[in-house]
Design a protein around this motif. Sequence first.
Motif, PDB file in Angstrom:
ATOM      1  N   PRO A 383       0.830  -1.209   0.000  1.00 37.99           N
ATOM      2  CA  PRO A 383       0.000   0.000   0.000  1.00 37.99           C
ATOM      3  C   PRO A 383       0.867   1.262   0.000  1.00 37.99           C
ATOM      4  CG  PRO A 383      -0.023  -1.021   2.161  1.00 37.99           C
ATOM      5  CD  PRO A 383       0.724  -1.957   1.266  1.00 37.99           C
ATOM      6  N   VAL A 384       0.383   2.301  -0.639  1.00 42.11           N
ATOM      7  CA  VAL A 384       1.083   3.587  -0.685  1.00 42.11           C
ATOM      8  C   VAL A 384       0.086   4.656  -0.255  1.00 42.11           C
ATOM      9  CG1 VAL A 384       2.202   5.273  -2.192  1.00 42.11           C
ATOM     10  CG2 VAL A 384       2.573   2.838  -2.585  1.00 42.11           C
ATOM     11  N   SER A 385       0.339   5.307   0.860  1.00 46.08           N
ATOM     12  CA  SER A 385      -0.591   6.355   1.291  1.00 46.08           C
ATOM     13  C   SER A 385      -0.271   7.640   0.532  1.00 46.08           C
ATOM     14  CB  SER A 385      -0.445   6.596   2.794  1.00 46.08           C
ATOM     15  OG  SER A 385       0.841   7.127   3.056  1.00 46.08           O
ATOM     16  N   VAL A 386      -1.155   8.608   0.643  1.00 52.26           N
ATOM     17  CA  VAL A 386      -0.902   9.888  -0.033  1.00 52.26           C
ATOM     18  C   VAL A 386       0.376  10.545   0.502  1.00 52.26           C
ATOM     19  CG1 VAL A 386      -1.841  12.157  -0.570  1.00 52.26           C
ATOM     20  CG2 VAL A 386      -3.341  10.183  -0.568  1.00 52.26           C
ATOM     21  N   PRO A 387       0.613  10.558   1.829  1.00 55.00           N
ATOM     22  CA  PRO A 387       1.905  11.076   2.294  1.00 55.00           C
ATOM     23  C   PRO A 387       3.105  10.298   1.740  1.00 55.00           C
ATOM     24  CG  PRO A 387       0.386  10.951   4.136  1.00 55.00           C
ATOM     25  CD  PRO A 387      -0.295  10.308   2.980  1.00 55.00           C
ATOM     26  N   ASP A 388       2.961   8.975   1.573  1.00 50.80           N
ATOM     27  CA  ASP A 388       4.065   8.205   0.979  1.00 50.80           C
ATOM     28  C   ASP A 388       4.317   8.687  -0.458  1.00 50.80           C
ATOM     29  OD1 ASP A 388       2.977   5.032   2.431  1.00 50.80           O
ATOM     30  OD2 ASP A 388       4.282   6.599   3.231  1.00 50.80           O
ATOM     31  N   PHE A 389       3.238   8.909  -1.176  1.00 51.17           N
ATOM     32  CA  PHE A 389       3.378   9.368  -2.569  1.00 51.17           C
ATOM     33  C   PHE A 389       4.068  10.731  -2.607  1.00 51.17           C
ATOM     34  CE2 PHE A 389       2.361   8.678  -6.893  1.00 51.17           C
ATOM     35  CZ  PHE A 389       2.045   9.888  -7.467  1.00 51.17           C
ATOM     36  N   HIS A 390       3.664  11.622  -1.700  1.00 56.82           N
ATOM     37  CA  HIS A 390       4.316  12.927  -1.637  1.00 56.82           C
ATOM     38  C   HIS A 390       5.789  12.790  -1.288  1.00 56.82           C
ATOM     39  CE1 HIS A 390       0.691  15.877  -1.147  1.00 56.82           C
ATOM     40  NE2 HIS A 390       0.499  15.013  -2.110  1.00 56.82           N
ATOM     41  N   ALA A 391       6.084  11.883  -0.336  1.00 55.04           N
ATOM     42  CA  ALA A 391       7.480  11.690   0.059  1.00 55.04           C
ATOM     43  C   ALA A 391       8.306  11.200  -1.125  1.00 55.04           C
ATOM     44  CB  ALA A 391       7.565  10.689   1.223  1.00 55.04           C
ATOM     45  N   THR A 392       7.687  10.381  -1.972  1.00 57.46           N
ATOM     46  CA  THR A 392       8.388   9.898  -3.168  1.00 57.46           C
ATOM     47  C   THR A 392       8.689  11.063  -4.099  1.00 57.46           C
ATOM     48  OG1 THR A 392       7.104   7.869  -2.972  1.00 57.46           O
ATOM     49  CG2 THR A 392       8.296   8.199  -5.019  1.00 57.46           C
ATOM     50  N   ILE A 393       7.711  11.938  -4.305  1.00 60.12           N
ATOM     51  CA  ILE A 393       7.930  13.101  -5.170  1.00 60.12           C
ATOM     52  C   ILE A 393       9.055  13.967  -4.616  1.00 60.12           C
ATOM     53  CG2 ILE A 393       6.908  15.232  -6.051  1.00 60.12           C
ATOM     54  CD1 ILE A 393       4.208  13.865  -6.021  1.00 60.12           C
ATOM     55  N   LEU A 394       9.001  14.234  -3.311  1.00 60.00           N
ATOM     56  CA  LEU A 394      10.015  15.112  -2.714  1.00 60.00           C
ATOM     57  C   LEU A 394      11.394  14.495  -2.805  1.00 60.00           C
ATOM     58  CD1 LEU A 394       8.012  16.238   0.433  1.00 60.00           C
ATOM     59  CD2 LEU A 394       8.518  17.600  -1.569  1.00 60.00           C
ATOM     60  N   ALA A 395      11.490  13.189  -2.481  1.00 57.40           N
ATOM     61  CA  ALA A 395      12.803  12.550  -2.518  1.00 57.40           C
ATOM     62  C   ALA A 395      13.346  12.547  -3.934  1.00 57.40           C
ATOM     63  CB  ALA A 395      12.704  11.126  -1.975  1.00 57.40           C
ATOM     64  N   CYS A 396      12.490  12.350  -4.912  1.00 53.94           N
ATOM     65  CA  CYS A 396      12.938  12.358  -6.313  1.00 53.94           C
ATOM     66  C   CYS A 396      13.526  13.720  -6.685  1.00 53.94           C
ATOM     67  CB  CYS A 396      11.759  12.014  -7.216  1.00 53.94           C
ATOM     68  SG  CYS A 396      12.167  12.014  -8.951  1.00 53.94           S
ATOM     69  N   LEU A 397      12.977  14.788  -6.113  1.00 50.60           N
ATOM     70  CA  LEU A 397      13.466  16.127  -6.431  1.00 50.60           C
ATOM     71  C   LEU A 397      14.615  16.557  -5.528  1.00 50.60           C
ATOM     72  CD1 LEU A 397       9.993  17.730  -7.047  1.00 50.60           C
ATOM     73  CD2 LEU A 397      11.788  17.533  -8.728  1.00 50.60           C
ATOM     74  N   GLY A 398      15.085  15.649  -4.687  1.00 52.54           N
ATOM     75  CA  GLY A 398      16.241  15.972  -3.852  1.00 52.54           C
ATOM     76  C   GLY A 398      15.893  16.665  -2.552  1.00 52.54           C
ATOM     77  N   ILE A 399      14.661  16.575  -2.121  1.00 52.29           N
ATOM     78  CA  ILE A 399      14.248  17.199  -0.862  1.00 52.29           C
ATOM     79  C   ILE A 399      14.132  16.104   0.188  1.00 52.29           C
ATOM     80  CG2 ILE A 399      12.428  18.534   0.266  1.00 52.29           C
ATOM     81  CD1 ILE A 399      11.621  19.489  -2.554  1.00 52.29           C
ATOM     82  N   HIS A 400      14.712  16.302   1.353  1.00 50.97           N
ATOM     83  CA  HIS A 400      14.659  15.293   2.403  1.00 50.97           C
ATOM     84  C   HIS A 400      13.211  15.087   2.817  1.00 50.97           C
ATOM     85  CE1 HIS A 400      15.457  12.963   5.938  1.00 50.97           C
ATOM     86  NE2 HIS A 400      16.761  13.113   5.830  1.00 50.97           N
ATOM     87  N   PRO A 401      12.693  13.870   2.724  1.00 45.64           N
ATOM     88  CA  PRO A 401      11.267  13.662   2.992  1.00 45.64           C
ATOM     89  C   PRO A 401      10.868  13.766   4.452  1.00 45.64           C
ATOM     90  CG  PRO A 401      12.331  11.579   2.464  1.00 45.64           C
ATOM     91  CD  PRO A 401      13.361  12.627   2.282  1.00 45.64           C
ATOM     92  N   GLN A 402      11.828  13.951   5.330  1.00 44.03           N
ATOM     93  CA  GLN A 402      11.447  14.070   6.737  1.00 44.03           C
ATOM     94  C   GLN A 402      11.770  15.441   7.302  1.00 44.03           C
ATOM     95  OE1 GLN A 402      13.582  10.713   8.045  1.00 44.03           O
ATOM     96  NE2 GLN A 402      11.956   9.313   7.397  1.00 44.03           N
ATOM     97  N   LYS A 403      12.063  16.404   6.455  1.00 42.06           N
ATOM     98  CA  LYS A 403      12.407  17.697   7.020  1.00 42.06           C
ATOM     99  C   LYS A 403      11.169  18.402   7.522  1.00 42.06           C
ATOM    100  CE  LYS A 403      13.681  21.104   4.794  1.00 42.06           C
ATOM    101  NZ  LYS A 403      14.468  22.034   3.973  1.00 42.06           N
ATOM    102  N   GLU A 404      11.377  19.538   8.169  1.00 37.27           N
ATOM    103  CA  GLU A 404      10.252  20.265   8.745  1.00 37.27           C
ATOM    104  C   GLU A 404      10.096  21.621   8.099  1.00 37.27           C
ATOM    105  OE1 GLU A 404      10.009  18.491  13.242  1.00 37.27           O
ATOM    106  OE2 GLU A 404      11.287  20.223  12.862  1.00 37.27           O
ATOM    107  N   LEU A 405       8.836  21.969   7.843  1.00 35.77           N
ATOM    108  CA  LEU A 405       8.524  23.333   7.438  1.00 35.77           C
ATOM    109  C   LEU A 405       8.090  24.076   8.689  1.00 35.77           C
ATOM    110  CD1 LEU A 405       6.268  22.373   4.417  1.00 35.77           C
ATOM    111  CD2 LEU A 405       8.662  23.058   4.333  1.00 35.77           C
ATOM    112  N   TYR A 406       7.981  25.402   8.583  1.00 35.15           N
ATOM    113  CA  TYR A 406       7.572  26.173   9.745  1.00 35.15           C
ATOM    114  C   TYR A 406       6.364  27.034   9.432  1.00 35.15           C
ATOM    115  CZ  TYR A 406      11.442  24.451  12.376  1.00 35.15           C
ATOM    116  OH  TYR A 406      12.288  23.602  13.028  1.00 35.15           O
ATOM    117  N   ALA A 407       5.295  26.820  10.194  1.00 33.64           N
ATOM    118  CA  ALA A 407       4.126  27.694  10.122  1.00 33.64           C
ATOM    119  C   ALA A 407       4.300  28.704  11.243  1.00 33.64           C
ATOM    120  CB  ALA A 407       2.853  26.880  10.316  1.00 33.64           C
TER     121      ALA A 407
END
Lengths: 426, 189
Positions: A383-407
């Motif tokens: 199974p692939v959840s939507v967050p998993d799919f997003h993590a795949t996109i981010l990792a493919c573009l060279g972005i660490h999939p576990q980093k943090e953004l700030y609101a």
Amino acid sequence: MDVNTQTRRDFLLRSGMGLGAVVGGANALGQLPVPLGRARHCIMIWLGGGMAHIDTFDPKRLGDPKTRLAGSAYPSIATNVPDVRLSEHLPGCAKLMDRITAVRTLHHNVIDEHALAVLRVHTGRPTSGTIQYPSIGSIVAHELGALYRGVPAYVVVGYPNVARDPGFLGPSSGYLYVTDTDSGPNGLTRPMYVSEGRQQRREKLLSNLRIAGLEAARMKSYGEMLERSLRLAGPDFMGVFQLDTEPADLRQAYGGEFGQRCLLARRLLERGVRFVEVAHNLNFTNGTGWDTHFEGQEKQHLLIRELDQALSTLIVDLEQRGSLDDTLIVVGTEFGRPAQFDARGGRGHYGRAFSLVLAGGGLRHRGAYGVTDELGMKIVDSPVSVPDFHATILACLGIHPQKELYAGDRPVPVTDGGRPISALFG
Amino acid sequence: MANNRDRPSLILPRAQAVVDLLTAFGWRPARQEPTGTREVPLTPLQPAMVSNGVVTTWLTRLSDDHEMTLLALEVSDVNALVVELFLRILSRYPTAEEMSDAVELLSPGFSKRRTGAVSSPAVPRPESPPEYVTWANHLMPKATVIQLEEARLAKMGDPVTERLVPAWRERLEDLLWSLINLPETIHYP
């Protein structure tokens, strides 16, 4: 700064607790789950309405809408990847499946309303009462910026929509939008009653007023933005939208308006845009678009053919230019559709298993990832959840999939616990 | 503005024009907590929306009932007109240089600016147009045609006035445009 704006972080720091233990940030980034990809930009094709996966990328045994026999509405064909079959209306993609992966085991539980599902697939999270989450395009634009200075990082070819908005990342991660390939982008296109000569007079008046007037220092940065926007509206960037400079046979290969949008997206990427979202235009081909309830099913094959033509031409075009590995192509939709037909031969909404597609980007493509049952309704494997799919996109573009953004001061993980699909990397 | 299905028959062009301008400057449809001052990082799309946005067309195209049209028709001399413009938009008097530049722009043709036409009878927008789009009929192809036409009309704004000579009117419009686009205007609402 009064006491009420003091942050928890300030308080804890002053109490002498260790930076690493409490503050997180860079220290929270553990080991990378997959080797990061090196794709430089992304095109996301958005199929509004919910693409029926059983009629496209995850075909099963043949059914019949007229007798309401559950199954695919169209027979399937073989592809150039062994054991991976596609609907017969995707012949172009079938020859390119070694550069494509249909992720067949996406799932979420938001199928009652389109708006909520669109938001879920774009942001990867349920809505929150306290903050507005950014779309995947805004996250990519925020993390990577544009490739070249002075070019917007995120462009939408379609209508503005709250699901595409940058949320707490703010308008600097927002998008420029253009509603169709005949008009120019919103905000950069002169109104039609303003001729070139008149525009020059306007700009001269504006610059004279700025020199003669009372522009205070703090308006200086807005003034710089003003100059940049005038340059953006000039022929250098706006030339991107002149599709008639492309060879006619290429334009024909892409097909109708949707294909031309994909061509425009390719040009935008070459010009330095980082993320382009291309909405499938739903003007007249099929009134309901991909949302094929009832009679909407009858002309669905026209949409699938349109998608096939544009997507396969885009992949081949990028490959011939040597930029397929640099460009991640995502095909998104808000949910799938069940194998059963409804009373008038269409399909409802279904979210427990559906397909989204990845292509290019330097990933290790395998035609299909994940296995569903014989009617495409239950996930059997991976199974692939939507967050998993997003993590795949981010990792493919060279972005660490576990980093943090700030609101503001509040850390928000870039995905909701998503893990990239490791089989596609390294 | 939620057009989550990307259907052209569901667009609301006039509301969208206003929302586009506001959103560029950091407005959001959902506000979780009251905000006193808003720190909004600058992007080139902000001045772009002010320069070329539909709302600016509505503000700078002089139609019959535009306040600037009435002002331009009634004012007695160019200086008074320029002073009025600056007072209304920038809330201050023009500097000597600004004054001379603006007077130089608007003097030619000022005395002959009135065409003598009476205001054209306003074509009223019908309260309930004979054919309009609702949720119930938005899937019909005709709904798309109607809404795309609405979008075109919104972009054009109201028809220009016939009471001012076009060449002079366009110069006044351009001055109006440049005043609205000044950084000073954006920072002193």
